[in-house]
Design a protein around this motif. Sequence first.
Motif, mmCIF file in Angstrom:
data_model
loop_
_atom_site.group_PDB
_atom_site.id
_atom_site.type_symbol
_atom_site.label_atom_id
_atom_site.label_comp_id
_atom_site.label_asym_id
_atom_site.label_seq_id
_atom_site.Cartn_x
_atom_site.Cartn_y
_atom_site.Cartn_z
ATOM 1 N N LYS A 142 -82.483 -64.254 -5.914
ATOM 2 C CA LYS A 142 -82.785 -62.846 -6.106
ATOM 3 C C LYS A 142 -81.471 -62.114 -6.384
ATOM 4 O O LYS A 142 -80.507 -62.261 -5.645
ATOM 5 C CB LYS A 142 -83.417 -62.298 -4.810
ATOM 6 C CG LYS A 142 -83.810 -60.858 -4.923
ATOM 7 C CD LYS A 142 -84.460 -60.362 -3.632
ATOM 8 C CE LYS A 142 -84.670 -58.873 -3.708
ATOM 9 N NZ LYS A 142 -83.963 -58.155 -2.665
ATOM 10 N N PRO A 143 -81.417 -61.357 -7.443
ATOM 11 C CA PRO A 143 -80.161 -60.674 -7.741
ATOM 12 C C PRO A 143 -79.726 -59.828 -6.552
ATOM 13 O O PRO A 143 -80.513 -59.087 -5.970
ATOM 14 C CB PRO A 143 -80.512 -59.800 -8.942
ATOM 15 C CG PRO A 143 -81.639 -60.489 -9.591
ATOM 16 C CD PRO A 143 -82.432 -61.123 -8.477
ATOM 17 N N SER A 161 -76.175 -63.205 -9.120
ATOM 18 C CA SER A 161 -77.383 -64.013 -8.975
ATOM 19 C C SER A 161 -77.102 -65.426 -9.448
ATOM 20 O O SER A 161 -76.161 -65.669 -10.208
ATOM 21 C CB SER A 161 -78.506 -63.397 -9.815
ATOM 22 O OG SER A 161 -79.621 -64.261 -9.794
#
Lengths: 496, 1046
Positions: free
Chosen positions: B233-234, B349
Amino acid sequence: MKKLLFLLITVAALASCKKEYFDAGPTGSVDDASIYATTTNASNVINGVYRYLYTRFDNQNTPGQGGVMLMLDFMGEDVHQALASWYTPGNGAGGWVNHRNDSYSYVAYPFRMYYRCIGNSNALIDNIDNAVGVQADKNRLKAEALAMRAWSYFNLVQIYAKRYDSTAIPNTQLGVSMPLKATDQKLPRSTVEEVYAQINKDLNDAVALFATASAPSAANPKSHLRLISTHALIARVALTQQYYNKAILAAQQVIALGGTSLMTNAEYQSGFNNINNPEWIWGAFVQDDQGDTFGSYLAQISMDGNTSYIRGVPKRINQALFDWIPATDVRKTMWEPAPTAVNFPLPTTAFARTPYMSRKFKIKTLPTIGDVPYIRLAEMYLIIAEANAMLGREVPARAALFTLAVNRNPSYVLSTNTGAALITEILNSRRVEFWAEGLRWYDLKRLNLPLDRTVVPNYVSASAGGVLQIPAGDNLWQFAIPLSELQANPNSVPNP
Amino acid sequence: MRKLILILSVILCFVLNAAAQERTISGKVTNDKNVAVEGVSVTSLDGKYGTQTDKDGNYTLKVPSSVRAVYFSYINFLSVQKSVSNTTTVNVQLKSSDKSLDEVVVVAYGTQKKEAITGAVSRIGAEQLEQRLTTNISQALAGAAPGIAATTGNGQPGSAAALRIRGFGSVNASSAPLYVVDGFPYGGDISDINTNDIESITLLKDASSTALYGARAANGVVVITTKKGRTVKPEIRLFANYGLSSRGIQEYETVGTFDYYPLMWQALKNGLVYPVAGVGQTDAVASTNASNTIATQLIYNPFNVPNSQVVGVDGKMNPSAQLLYNDFNWFNGIERIGPRKEIGFSVSSKANKSDYTFSLNYLKDEGFVIRSDFQRVNGRIAVNSQINSWLKAGVNVTANFVNSNQAAGDGSNTFINPFVFARGIAPIYPVRAYTTAGAPVLDAFGTQWYDFGIHPGAINRPTGGSPGRHILYESLLNSNVQKRNSIIARTNLEIKLAPGLTYTPNVGIDIINQRNNTFQNKIVGDGVTSGGFASVTSNEFRTFSVNNLINYTKRFGKHEITALAGHEIQKTDDQFFSGSRRGINLDGNIQLANFVVLNGVDGSINRLRREAYLSRLNYGYSKKYYLDLSYRRDASSRFSPDSRWGDFYSVGASWILNKEKFLQNASWIDNLKLRASYGTVGNDALDTYFEYQALYSLGYNNAGEPGAIASKLTNPKLTWEVNKTANIGLEFGFLNRISGTLEYFDRGSSDLLFDVPLGLSSIITTITQNIGSMSNRGVEAQLNVDVVKKRDFVWDVQLNITSLKNIITKLPNSLPITQGTKRLEEGRDIFAFYLRKWYGVDPADGAGLFRALPGTPLGATVRVTPKGDTVTTNPNLAALGYSGSSIPKFFGSFTNTFTYKNFSLSFLVNYQVGGKFYDGNYAGLMGTAYGRTLHVDNLGAWKKPGDIATIPRLDINQTANFNSQSDRWLIDASYLNIRNVTFTYKLPSAQAEKLGLTQARFFVGGENLQIFSKRKGLNPAESFNGTNSAVYTPNRLINMGVNVGF
């Protein structure tokens, strides 16, 4: 396959370096092989030395040769200032304390400066014969280097050794170390006699070489040492050695060579900043981009350079000496006993005025640019006069003095002084004529005279740390040998 | 909407819980060695019910039946969640979270498992750096690990701290460590690096870890690695903080306005009573003279009494004198509270075999001196991608824009240096102009003039009072701006050629364009002479580096082999250009075009070329024994073709003792590792890029003719300075509470690059030769102790200590070399003070006395004391001798961190014990000069015959002698510096989640809060060699900030 391609491309691009890869010489400097390849290149070296003589040594008040001239004059009684500042305790030798402190930068200053001139001259003398070029050019470069070396040793031996005494030959007192090759290092100190012998030999060799030398290619050859300046140096050296006959002959030779003449009174009042003055024999020819705003000769001694030192601390003359100058003498106008905004205009209101302040030196161009006089023709007349007077030949002495004095003062009549009075007149003329040109301290020393500032009515004792009198022949007349020389050169010895 | 449901269900749970039935869960908690662990917290997931394990690791917890799971947590262990819906007995084995065992450390040309490292390596992680709000990362390394000594740097924002790793490697070549950023030696400015971009800093301290950097690693290596994307997940992080800079070290104590006149009266009077030559005046006559003339010398009289009545003949201030004006504090206008702002964000990410991170950071750091600041914008992007099964590629580019106003606080003795001017000026000279009657002097617009010597009605201050100059006015009108644009780029490819075999070509580019614009106004100061002056100096610095590495890894049975071979080149071009013009045309425009006359133009390019072959072999057996060999061959264009190449190697071994059978049962030992290494590294860091050639400097043109002057002697034999380092280290960890390292190092330098003095009578005064050797032997230790380790409260302490002895073992011709306050001599250390011997004050006349050189004959300046000692008032005749060294007995740092629930408080204190410091700033304030101020200690100076004093009589003529350089100015260099304090609050993860954040941290802290030294004003951490000058004193920073992730 693709892998292989990747591998091949990168390895090919980044394979081991070629030998030339490491050829990364400097561009701000040049290696010695290139500099001595041709006479044209080699002329860089002598020019580098001339330039070095008007390059700041370290502090603002050490502008090469001009700074040494001022430092020595501030050790005398004729050039002084109302406040302790540059050239006096803390920032110079005017208090006669710091020049004996072997770790003091002003002790290293003349020492290193002249030895650097000597080292470069030695390198030029060592290498010039192998350079590609015509013989006349080689002769010129070698002659200039020899004259430069002689002049440098002449200054060193006067500053760092006891005076030459012609009644005590050979002068076995310690002179200075005398490297004559670029590779010479850490030599013991030669005797004063040996140093003067080498100085005279170099000057004679230079005269011989100049006879078959090309002329310098400079726009103004006065920035170079030439045949005429070499004869002038011979006269100076002979006077210092008290070889008065030789001094007279050499000084006469300078006059006979022609090309120079005494300046007009108008030229005298034009600021002592122009090498084109007909009287200048040798000087620094400073270009607009070669100035050092605060570290130039004129940034110290001019009346109008807009620096805080000049604005706040005017340089003044010994009042007694000023009073001695005849009212009709153009030199009387060089100082102002009671300066006002009217009789002594200055660039801005921020400039201080003090009685007997000088207007002898002015800047040539802003900010503080101007040429520096090293040798002027006037000195030759004074050498002839003094040497004759010392030998008791007062008629030619008065005549030589007259030639100069009448130029400065059209009302001057031939002196009628005799004996000590005549000598005093000649020496006073020298003091007035060469105020702030670096001769007075050398004169006191070569003549074995004391320094006496108590006879100077306007001397401010505080400006020199209270030092007003130094007996003749005292050890204080020798600067200390710099500590860094003593530490690196185990063969040298300190001064007593 | 979902949030609402969540909140509702939480409330519902509470309600339901109240009515629920209770049940009891019990069990035992052990560690991975099956040893019971005491103090483990066992809680319900909501934290509402909880207990701790007893000394046998047992626990019992009563919970409502609604609790489906319990949570086991303990410091340094991974937390565990266990379901309890079907059982009442839950035994748990906790796994150590101590990452150090599996931790991977960035080392030379790659990474290594911490376990396998055989050399002395310290790692500083991002979490540690986050605490430190330093504009220049080097400042954060002070005290961060044992073995590093750091100066404080100065207060100019962005200025660097000098670092020395394990003593002093060289006399004339550099002793500074090599900085490596993402795999390549860094050519840029350290202040360009954004702390927030840093993942870790590794310090390589011994030969085994540095040898692969061979030629340039003699003084240790600082390896900086930037962050990479890690989460699918960024991850977005925001960072903002605000701080205030003020003066970190107070000013020296100088006398007040009413003390200055009487003290200078003494100096004047004593000069008359005790003249340098001749007969002095009587005390009465001299006193009268001094009273009459003191004002003439000091020029300014700010009192309402006539000049001759300021000081009475008794030497006391006229009691009825009052100030006409009170405007004497020059620091007031120059100092300020300087704000420091920093804001940044990053996104990162890792997904689909690619990772990325990019960040943008803005910093503006304003110094506590006006016209000094540092503004920086950093942008960085790093992308790595596994393109296919055998090819991986990555690029990492940082662009920096720096804009900095520079104050002249560099220690140089110029009038535009505030610490020269404002420190030195006597407290009787006003900042603004006043008439002799005390009325303000106003300009046409009604504004009061500054008192700068050129204003209407000006009188000049005496020489000691910087006449014609005005630090405040000049600072306001002048400008000195440094601008820097830099690009630091790294690319890499990783090609898998065969199983275990990879080929990695890397390219690194450092481009730094720096320009300095200076302007001197035409109203006041240096620019007056030129009618306004502007100069531009530009430096274009480019480094291009390529390395090609082949890595091979193989495991068979218990054997593990890693091998590396590589080739590297580095090309550096440094292009310099400068130009200046004078005579400003229109006001306000300070670019060259607006100036009338050309002043000068200059330019040149300097080039440096290097090439190296490198290799390393690691061998591990049974995860217990490790061997590490490396070899590197280096060439530098600084040396001649004949002596260009140098060979460097290292060998290292380590032994993990706690894995041996005989210690297997000693469960209290977490880690015990013994390691040893030996190796050689080189140093070529000399001043210029072409050291072996005989050179003539160009530009010495005589009038219109070209000229050059000899500047360097040739030495074709000149080659690498070699550093040989032996290291023995012990790493330990006990009881899960105590861990640390203990190291002994012996770092010897031979073939020292030495500027051997040839004396002032030689063509060149020094020649660079490989002569002499030196050694640094010492011990360093780091100890981490978890003093308290409770669920809610943790207190840990980290202690660093280093003690080293530096000895010069060989010198050219065995001759000592004296330089400044030091003397280099065989058997002594590099910073041994060698000074004139101060004796004391003669009670008879107050003269300052030095011990005379043995055998000095008696004379005007030489006398015998009642004790029979021969002493002198002339420092030239004074005996010289050794007086200690600036190297301390030991130094280091300690950090205390207290964590209570979500709060934490940490202190970092740097200390140094022992060593001497030559306080030249203080010496300068002890001498008398008309116009210059005096230290308050002068109030205790000798006044009349019979006084027993330690300060000689104030004497304007003798001040240079009495106060000349001597061991009188040495002072104990011990200090304690509160370098960093940070108070942090971490939002509990549940609450953070509610706000949609992954984490949030708030902090308040300070840098360089207080230094305790032996004298007010003294900064013993200013330099390693124990001398000081008028530098911009370090700042104190108070700051607060927030760091959030989402």
